[in-house]
Design an enzyme around this catalytic site. Structure first.
Site: not given
Length: 234
Positions: A61-62
């Site tokens: 997840i960025s």
């Protein structure tokens, strides 16, 4: 205020506002979406830390800043129709859905697509639609899109995505050079589609770089091949 609330507030002020995220719609969406729901229970305490977190299958997840930067660069608005390539956990799709009218998100990996679709539905993001497919080819049945955001780095800008961008639309994506250096690019399509030759940057398309980034590879027909080579390579 809970500890997660405090960490969310710190994210908004320290990691976003102080670093140039000024779009009120983006800040509002980042404040509203519960990022802790998109990570494993073991990582909930770190949900608002400004770095990527693993979500399984070699994907991440960025970090919050990169998500906010890409959405701000895409200039997503309340009436926007958005395509996201690389659903992952579904977090960025939720941020987009908190602003836009409709969001279509494509994930290559079946398990991640199923998880994200179920989670987005459970959290009430009815305007976010997840599809399991090759994201480098876009989603022609719902095109054109006012904004396209790609959360993986390919060797070039996929022509299919460029073709599905609406007049005055913006495509935000990382592109990797042969040396391995990745840049976050913004491709802006001219507003008068009939006045330019589609796909030609010298006919009014504008390209901007937002600097260096690091993303997972964009795998697909118009991205990297599973063995790490470009399309057409032996």
């Amino acid at each position: 205020m809970t500890e997660l609330d405090a960490r969310r507030a710190e994210m908004l002020e320290r990691h976003l506002a102080r670093r140039g995220i000024t779009d009120a719609l983006v800040l509002g969406a980042m404040a509203a979406v519960p990022r802790e729901e998109f990570v494993s229970p073991a990582l909930r305490a770190d949900a608002y830390a400004d770095h990527p977190l693993p979500i399984g299958d070699g994907q991440t997840i960025s970090q919050p800043y990169i998500v906010a930067l890409m959405v701000q660069a895409a200039r997503v608005r309340a009436g926007s129709r958005v395509l996201e390539v690389g659903t992952g956990s579904g977090y960025a799709a939720a941020v987009l859905a908190a602003i836009a009218a409709e969001v279509w998100s494509i994930e290559r990996m079946p398990l991640l697509a199923a998880r994200a679709g179920e989670l987005l539905a459970r959290l009430g993001y009815a305007n976010a639609h997840v599809r399991q497919a090759d994201g480098t080819l876009g989603l022609i049945e719902h095109a054109p899109y006012d904004a396209i955001i790609v959360s993986a780095a390919g060797p070039s800008i996929p022509e299919a995505l460029r073709a599905q961008l609406a007049p005055a639309g913006r495509l935000v994506l990382p592109v990797e050079s042969p040396s391995g250096w990745q840049r976050l690019l913004v491709l802006h399509r001219p507003g008068d589609a009939g006045a330019v030759a589609a796909g030609r940057e010298d006919a009014g398309w504008e390209l901007e770089s937002l600097g260096g980034v690091r993303f997972v590879p964009l795998i697909g027909e118009q991205g990297w091949q599973p063995n790490g080579t470009q399309p057409g390579s032996p």
